[in-house]
Each structure stands twice: as C-alpha cells, then as structure tokens.
Design a protein around this motif. Sequence first.
Motif, short mmCIF file in Angstrom:
data_model
loop_
_atom_site.label_atom_id
_atom_site.label_comp_id
_atom_site.label_asym_id
_atom_site.label_seq_id
_atom_site.Cartn_x
_atom_site.Cartn_y
_atom_site.Cartn_z
N GLU A 179 74.42 34.41 38.35
CA GLU A 179 75.28 34.48 37.17
C GLU A 179 75.87 35.88 37.08
O GLU A 179 75.14 36.89 37.09
CB GLU A 179 74.53 34.13 35.89
N ILE A 180 77.19 35.93 36.97
CA ILE A 180 77.92 37.21 36.88
C ILE A 180 78.80 37.15 35.64
O ILE A 180 79.70 36.31 35.55
CB ILE A 180 78.77 37.45 38.14
N ALA A 181 78.52 38.03 34.71
CA ALA A 181 79.28 38.07 33.45
C ALA A 181 80.26 39.25 33.50
O ALA A 181 79.88 40.37 33.83
CB ALA A 181 78.34 38.21 32.26
N ILE A 182 81.51 38.97 33.19
CA ILE A 182 82.57 39.97 33.19
C ILE A 182 83.01 40.22 31.75
O ILE A 182 83.51 39.30 31.08
CB ILE A 182 83.79 39.51 34.03
N TYR A 183 82.82 41.44 31.29
CA TYR A 183 83.25 41.79 29.93
C TYR A 183 84.55 42.59 30.02
O TYR A 183 84.59 43.67 30.61
CB TYR A 183 82.19 42.59 29.20
N ILE A 184 85.63 42.05 29.47
CA ILE A 184 86.95 42.70 29.47
C ILE A 184 87.15 43.32 28.10
O ILE A 184 87.33 42.63 27.10
CB ILE A 184 88.07 41.68 29.76
N HIS A 185 87.12 44.63 28.06
CA HIS A 185 87.18 45.33 26.78
C HIS A 185 88.61 45.64 26.37
O HIS A 185 89.05 45.27 25.28
CB HIS A 185 86.38 46.63 26.87
N ARG A 186 89.36 46.32 27.24
CA ARG A 186 90.66 46.85 26.83
C ARG A 186 91.63 46.86 28.00
O ARG A 186 91.26 47.12 29.14
CB ARG A 186 90.49 48.28 26.29
N PHE A 187 92.90 46.57 27.71
CA PHE A 187 93.99 46.71 28.66
C PHE A 187 94.84 47.90 28.20
O PHE A 187 95.39 47.89 27.10
CB PHE A 187 94.84 45.44 28.70
N HIS A 188 94.93 48.92 29.06
CA HIS A 188 95.68 50.13 28.72
C HIS A 188 96.83 50.29 29.70
O HIS A 188 96.63 50.37 30.91
CB HIS A 188 94.78 51.36 28.78
N ASN A 189 98.05 50.30 29.18
CA ASN A 189 99.24 50.44 30.01
C ASN A 189 99.48 51.91 30.33
O ASN A 189 99.81 52.70 29.45
CB ASN A 189 100.45 49.85 29.28
N LEU A 190 99.32 52.25 31.60
CA LEU A 190 99.62 53.61 32.04
C LEU A 190 101.06 53.74 32.50
O LEU A 190 101.78 54.65 32.08
CB LEU A 190 98.68 54.00 33.20
N ASP A 191 101.49 52.85 33.37
CA ASP A 191 102.79 53.05 34.00
C ASP A 191 103.40 51.73 34.45
O ASP A 191 103.82 51.59 35.60
CB ASP A 191 102.63 53.99 35.21
N LEU A 192 103.47 50.74 33.57
CA LEU A 192 104.17 49.50 33.89
C LEU A 192 105.65 49.70 33.64
O LEU A 192 106.06 50.20 32.59
CB LEU A 192 103.65 48.34 33.03
N PHE A 193 106.47 49.32 34.60
CA PHE A 193 107.90 49.58 34.50
C PHE A 193 108.65 48.50 33.74
O PHE A 193 109.80 48.70 33.36
CB PHE A 193 108.50 49.71 35.91
#
Length: 800
Positions: free
Chosen positions: A42-56
């Motif tokens: 069992e592998i649990a993935i916790y996604i906390h935050r998406f931070h945009n650094l340099d999306l064009f």
Amino acid sequence: MLRRLGWLIGLSQRSRQAKKTLDAKPYVARVKTVLMIDTVQEIAIYIHRFHNLDLFKQGWYQIKITMRWEDSDNKSVGIPSRVVQYEAPDSTPGDSYGVWRIDDKDNSFSTQPFRIKYARQDVRLCTMISFTLPLEKYQGTSTSAVILKFELLYSPIAENVLAKPLDTSSVAVHEFRIPPKALMGLHSYCPVHFDTLHAVLIDVSVHISVLKSAAYRRPASLSSDTSNGEKVTGGSVQASNKALGQMASTDKKLVSFVKALLRARDVMLEEIQRLSKAVDQTIISTEFISTMNDILLFDSTPMGKSVEDEGSGQGKQQNSLEKLDVDDLLSDGWLCSLTKDHLSRLFNLLGGQLQYLWSAFLTFHRDSNTKVLEYLCDIWTKDRRAEWSIWMVYSKVEMPHHFINSGMDDSSHNGVHKRVSSLLKSNDPAQIAATRAELHRRSIAQMRINNRSIQDMYIFGDPMRVPIVIIERVWNAPRRTFSDNSYLRHVDMIDSSIHHDDETRKKSGSNLMQNVRELKVVIFVHGFQGHHLDLRLIRNQWLLIDPKIEFLMSEANEENTHGDFREMGQRLAHEVVSFLKRKMDKYARYGRLKNIKLSFVGHSIGNVIIRTAIADTLMEPYRKFLHTYLSLSGPHLGYLYSSNSLFNSGLWLLKKLKNTQCIHQLTLTDDPDLHNTFFYKLCKFFQQKTMENFKNIILLSSPQDGYVPYHSARIESCQQASFDSSKRAMVFLEMLNDCMDQIRAPNEQQRVFIRCDVNFDTTLYGRNLNSFIGRAAHIEFLESDVFARFIMWSFPHLFL
C-alpha cells in the motif's frame, strides 16, 4: 485502544480453538488443507499544494498519478483503493472545475481541475490517494521497485468550459523510483517539478507499508484410504511423499510471509515513533507497543511445549515463552519449527498489528498533515547533499599568496621556455579537469545505487548523463602587505553590517513593536545577445530554496550588448537602483527594514556588466549590502590568453567587420597601452570594489566551454602567461593578483570562495559545429538546471 487489544487477543483465542478441530486423522488427509494467504503493497500519496513557478500558459491544469512494478512492463499496476479529501478547496468561484476522478481503464487518479492565472500562484489540494499493489509473485517481500508517475494535464481556457468536460492533454511527465528497500515502510517528502518548460512545485509526501490481504479457506476434509494402524503402501506412499513436498513448499512460503510482515511492522513502528517525537505528539500508546511482542510469542508458541535448558545440563524444562524474544521471530530455524497452524496464527496477528499501526498513522496524518510535511521536507533538504554526492567531487585548496610569473623575471630561462611549454601542453588544467570528470563518470557506471530513498528519475534515470560537478573550496590566505611592489592600495575596511543611526535606535516603544523585515534581492543578468529570461532555471531553483526573494531579470541591455561595457554597466546600475528603491519603499510601508541582501547572478559577459555596474558611483551606497555572487562562465580576466583558435577567429571578424566595442574590450585591444584598457582598470582600481564586498563568491566554469577561457572563468593563472616573458603576461598577472586581492577577506571577516567545474555529458551534443567550437557547453548553463540543484541545495546557506 483497549478494544483493539481485546480484538487481537480474541483473534488469538479463536485461532487456538480452531486448532482443536485437527483430530488424529492420517497426515495425508490433513496436508490437503489449503491456506490462502497474500500480502499487498500500500502506497499513499498526499498532495498538499500546487505552486506555479514558471508556467507559460494560463489554463486548466490537473495532476494525474499512476504506479506500476518496474519489472512488469506496465502489466501489473497499482489500483486506487481510497481517496481522502482533507479539506475543501479554498479556491474562488471559477478557479476550480469538477471533482477528482479515478479512471478504471488505466487505474489512474486525477485531481480536480484548477485554473492557473498568474506566476507564483498557490493551489491547495490537500488530497490523499492510496494505491495497492499485489505481492503474490514476491512472496511477501518485493524484489522489484515501483515506478511512481506524475503527469501534468493541461486544457486551454474556453468561454463555455462549464458546459462540457475538459479536453485535457499531457504536457509534462515526472517519474520517481521507489526501491525495494523503501517498500518495507517509508515516510518521505517527494517534490515534483516536471521539466524546464513547465516549472512548478508540487508538495507531495509518500507513505508506504506492507499489509496483510488474507482469505483463510479450509476445504472439506478428504477421506483417507487407510485407517489408524493400517500400513501405507504402494500409491498411498507416493501420495504421502507428494503431500509432504507440498506442505514443505507451503510452509516455506508462509515463513517468508511472516518474516515480511514482521519486518514491515518493525519499520512502521520505528517510523511512527520518529514522527511522533518530531511533532511532539503521541501516535501509538506505549501500552500497545509493550504488548505487541508478548501477544505474538504467547499465541504462536504451542502451549505446554518445553525446551531443554542446555546450559544447565540438568534437563530442566523451561517454557519456550520464557526463552524466546522478538529476535527469535526472525530466526528461520524457530519459524520453520512451528506448525502451519501456528504460522498462520502468527501471520494473522502480525497482519492485525500492521493494520492497526497503519490506520493509526493515517488518522494522525489527517489531523497533523502540515507538521508532518514540514518535518519530512526538512529531512529531505538535509539528505540532498548526501544523495547527490554521487555526481559531486569535493576538494579544498589554499589560495596562493601571490601569483608570480617565474618565467619572465630571469632571462636565462628564456631558452627553455619552448621546451617547458610544449611539455606542459599535455598538462593543460582544462584537459586535466575534463579527464578527472570522465574518470568519475566511469566509476558511476560501475556503481550500484541501492539506497532507501525515493529516486528522482530525472536524475537517476540515466546516471551517466548527469553532469559531474567538481567543487573546489578555496581557503583564504592573508592579504598581501602594503609595499612598493604591492598592487594593493587604498583599501578600506569593510563593514558588512547595516548601520542604523541614533535616531532609529531611539524610536518609541510603539515603533519598536513594528514588524522587522529583511529585503533579499537577486539580480539576474544575461550574456551577449541574450534574453532577460535566459537565467530563469537558476532563478527557479533559488525561489525553491527561498520563496521570499525579490528578483529582477535585467532587461536594460537586452538588445544592446555590442557597445561599451561602461555604458552597459551604467544602464544596469540605473535599473538595479530603481528596482531597489521601489522594493525598499514597499517594505518600509509594512514595517521597519532591518537588513538588505543584494545578490547577483550573471552568465558570460553578463558578469562583466555586473562588475562594471557595481563599480559605478550610482551603486556606491548599496555596495555594503552585497551578499552572494554567482558567476556562470564569466570572462573575468578577458581574452588575453585563449586557446580556441576558431573562436578567436570569430572574435577577430566581429572586431573588423562590425567594430563591436565590447569585443575590443574583452580582448584588451581597445587601447594601444594595455594599462589604459577597460579590463585592466576594472581589475586594478580597488576604490571601485567590484567583488570586495560580496560575502559569498561562486565561480562556475566548464572545461568543455570553448567560448570563455577556462582560467578566465575561474580567475586563476594559466600556463601561457606563466611562461610568457612579454609585457602582456605582466599585465595579465597584475589583473589576476588584483582580482584575487578583492576576493581575499580581511582577517576579521569571513568570505566563502568556491570554484565549481561543471562537466556535461558531451554525448548529448552529437558532432556538430556548436560542440566543436565549445558553444554547446556554454549554452548548457542556461538549458540545464541539474548542476544548479546540486550546487544550490548542497550549500543552501549561501542562497538564503
């Protein structure tokens, strides 16, 4: 907690009662009992935050997650088993669309679509998705790694987006490898960055355990052809041997499953105790921990069984429970001595304990996810230098007191100059550095990277393609004494602290309660015919280390890098001062400005422009704020000695056909008298203090870079100058000594001076003109960020 303990003890009692049903039937009949056991990953993935650094591009974005066994060729994949939304998204109306989704076709999980509108935008996702992978073929313990895949999905903004489903496409992929050692149990921070064209930061943590997935099934007992007391003959003997073989195979498999669960339980318990201590909060009670092994030993040991005490020599019988401890549970000999029923009970008890620990952690994580993530992130940051040391070579050298031209002071040596020069051609420093890096690269090819950390496939995917970075820490020697022969004059003592006048110190109590703030500014300056976004990869890495920096991507000379360096430096100085004043005014409105740290990053001749700007009188009030200087292949000593004949021909054409002023200055042909040239004055006059006030100086060079002389980027002597008796060599050594005197720190001050050789994988370039003339490596500083990760994350204190 007590109810859970009661359940475990009850399970133990029920398993003993099941044992009583095994009567004295013939052994052949009993081995037909089938025990269906299995463990799952069992592998649990916790996604906390998406931070945009340099999306064009603005638009709708999603994160898609899949996982598979590394050795399965996409056939055995992880199956999403549960999704937990920790908190409702805090986005404003119109910034989110739909909900998270599980696709049964590829067993993938996709987050809720969210809208990206501006740079450095945060989107809180706060979602945990658990995947399960069967361990059937691995008999409890995986011998294969798991590939964890993140995809960035993009959909352009449409007017009627809410009226129909999003038409998304995958624009970037980032994969990680979870090695077999980590699959026994792990809690780790795992930042996702994608590629250089889609620079984002996704704060992710990965939590792993092995769990029991068992179905205990007993078919109807088979009747025996023989009764008690009858002799087994003929076919019965053959059937009995076959059954014994099956039993041995089943027991061996069961032993491996028990050992796998026991190891996983111990790892899980150790990780939970570590997290509990770090966040100062109890996750598992000490009562449960103290009774876990007692329950296992009590239930797995046949009641009444005794073991002879060999040490006493008296045949004293002792209960096996008194002699066994938890280490015995890992003993193959003791486990194999247990009956299948005892092993099955042990398997179920361990599975129950593991399930309890896992459930307790998930409950704790939901309540304290921010603390856990911060702690894991700190651990990840500390571990980077150790993990990336595979591609980094460290050395320490002492800065020479004075560079001396030994060949030009004694005319009697002139006759041997040519012989010595030809002999040293084979010992060219650039060639030595390239050879050293290549030997290290070959050693990596023979290395078995077998650690417990999650491996970023952007780096570990092909270790031979990763740049080799040779880091040379230069220890400062004392400054030269002032004498008639010294080139050092009129040196002021540097006060690196920011002084506040008496009026500031005597502010009222109410003013002292205001927020005290620090302004950290980084200026990025491009090179010849460059663009202001050329250094965006270095900027992004700096932002990851310190998100609070204010940065300026210089545009003052974007379309005018052919003229005089003095004019370019003046334009940059005006741009920097104007930017600083705006930021200082902004910070002053929100509190007292305590400190300013002004750092510079330059590529190629951008470094010359930086030094010229610092020497400008407009920058004089701000020199005391200088903090870190990062030079990427900068020609600090010009092109007096350059071994690249093809590039020298190009410089000659630029001077003759286009009369490019900066090229004349780089080659010191802007004045007939070398002492009147721009570069000589830039290095010579210390009242300009172009590098003297920096606290940290990092010079990046590459022996593969044919555009900038190797010694010029490193600010060190070269063989041609050491065995040159002309006036040109004397001028060069004066410039070199003057630059090094600026870098040397006074006795009462600390300064960090590091030279970094970056050796790229030349096989990626192929055979073309760019690689032949050395341009490919010169541009690679702008198109790759792996070397920047190594350097900046290994020395984060220099960039904070």
